[in-house]
Motif scaffolding. Structure first.
Motif, short mmCIF file in Angstrom:
data_model
loop_
_atom_site.label_atom_id
_atom_site.label_comp_id
_atom_site.label_asym_id
_atom_site.label_seq_id
_atom_site.Cartn_x
_atom_site.Cartn_y
_atom_site.Cartn_z
N ALA A 125 0.83 -1.20 0.00
CA ALA A 125 0.00 0.00 0.00
C ALA A 125 0.86 1.25 0.00
O ALA A 125 1.97 1.27 0.54
N ARG A 126 0.35 2.30 -0.60
CA ARG A 126 1.07 3.58 -0.65
C ARG A 126 1.24 4.16 0.75
O ARG A 126 0.32 4.12 1.57
N GLY A 127 2.42 4.70 1.01
CA GLY A 127 2.68 5.34 2.29
C GLY A 127 2.86 4.39 3.45
O GLY A 127 2.84 4.80 4.60
N SER A 128 3.04 3.10 3.15
CA SER A 128 3.19 2.11 4.22
C SER A 128 4.62 1.60 4.28
O SER A 128 5.43 1.80 3.37
N ILE A 129 4.94 0.92 5.39
CA ILE A 129 6.20 0.20 5.53
C ILE A 129 5.90 -1.28 5.42
O ILE A 129 5.14 -1.82 6.23
N PHE A 130 6.47 -1.92 4.42
CA PHE A 130 6.25 -3.34 4.16
C PHE A 130 7.56 -4.07 4.39
O PHE A 130 8.57 -3.75 3.75
N ALA A 131 7.56 -5.02 5.31
CA ALA A 131 8.78 -5.77 5.62
C ALA A 131 8.76 -7.12 4.95
O ALA A 131 7.78 -7.87 5.05
N THR A 141 6.50 5.34 0.41
CA THR A 141 6.30 3.90 0.54
C THR A 141 7.65 3.22 0.72
O THR A 141 8.57 3.45 -0.05
N VAL A 142 7.76 2.40 1.75
CA VAL A 142 9.03 1.75 2.07
C VAL A 142 8.87 0.23 1.99
O VAL A 142 8.01 -0.34 2.66
N LEU A 143 9.69 -0.40 1.14
CA LEU A 143 9.79 -1.85 1.15
C LEU A 143 11.14 -2.18 1.79
O LEU A 143 12.19 -1.82 1.28
#
Length: 265
Positions: A38-44, A195-197
């Protein structure tokens, strides 16, 4: 004549991956990966060494071509719109890519000039402030601590305001204090709408930072959800009549172990 109500538009994810596959000669690294971020989220993206995390990031950042499947970043196809993808992203690898002879401010100004941006000095000063490096801005980077270098590296990757940033194991080799400094910088990115992956081997890092967590094991996503959703996959343990909630480490080790056992049968 009545006008039908407009349907609310569903925001497209910043990253969408479907059926992604990649092999190197006889070694299959990715085996049909599906992921939405999702936009603007941190996904680990969690996984052991060799799980395929870095390979996936390289495909999403157009450094590698997938053998099969599709991937879109910021709405652009990584295979057919690679130039647009590159303009939308920044990639920070496992080691800080900073010039230690220059000062922190000089590093930032150099990158801003290379990107032909107006007023590179103002851009550098703003990023030094955002990442709490103003006092060290005129010092040579060789005098920085590991956490300061990594924060400067992340700041450099934000020049040009890319909407998507890939952080590939950004705290590898850092001491606990430096890791916390980087975590604060990552949280600041998300608060600003980036957005952070994030790929990591550190379970506590994902637990502290991520809005959603996916576990990549032997080239496949074996689970994808929020921290609370992942914890609910394991029943709470009772120790002397005291209920103990499972940690992310419990979830990771159980799921990876189960997946390994299943493939060995």
């Amino acid at each position: 004549m009545s006008i039908p109500p407009t349907e609310p538009q569903v925001e497209q994810p910043a990253i969408r991956v479907r059926g992604l596959e990649k092999s190197f000669k006889q070694v299959t690294v990715l085996r049909g990966v599906d992921v939405d971020v999702a936009r603007g989220s941190i996904f680990a993206l969690l996984g052991s060494n060799g799980a395929g995390k870095t390979t996936m990031v390289k495909i999403l950042s157009t450094l590698l071509k997938a053998d099969a499947g599709t991937a879109r970043v910021n709405g652009f196809d990584v295979a057919t719109q690679a130039a647009d993808v590159r303009e939308s992203i920044s990639l920070t690898g496992q080691f800080a890519a900073v010039d230690q002879v220059l000062s922190g401010r000089e590093n930032l100004v150099l990158v801003a000039r290379l990107r032909h941006l107006k007023d590179p000095g103002a851009i550098a000063d703003d990023l030094l402030r955002r990442f709490s490096l103003t006092e060290a801005g005129n010092r040579r980077v060789a005098t920085y601590s590991g956490g300061m270098r990594r924060r400067l590296d992340i700041a450099m990757s934000l020049i040009g305001n890319p909407p998507v940033i890939f952080l590939d194991e950004p705290t590898t080799g850092l001491d606990p204090e430096a890791r916390i400094e980087v975590w604060q910088a990552v949280r600041e990115l998300a608060r600003g709408g980036t957005t952070v992956l994030l790929t990591t081997q550190y379970l506590d890092e994902a637990e502290q930072l991520a809005d959603r967590i996916a576990i990549l094991h032997e080239g496949r996503i074996i689970v994808n959800g929020t921290l609370d959703e992942l914890k609910r996959l394991l029943p709470p343990a009772e120790i002397e009549y005291v209920e103990k909630q499972p940690t992310l480490e419990d979830v990771f080790l159980t799921l990876v172990g189960a997946a390994t056992d299943k493939e060995q049968r």
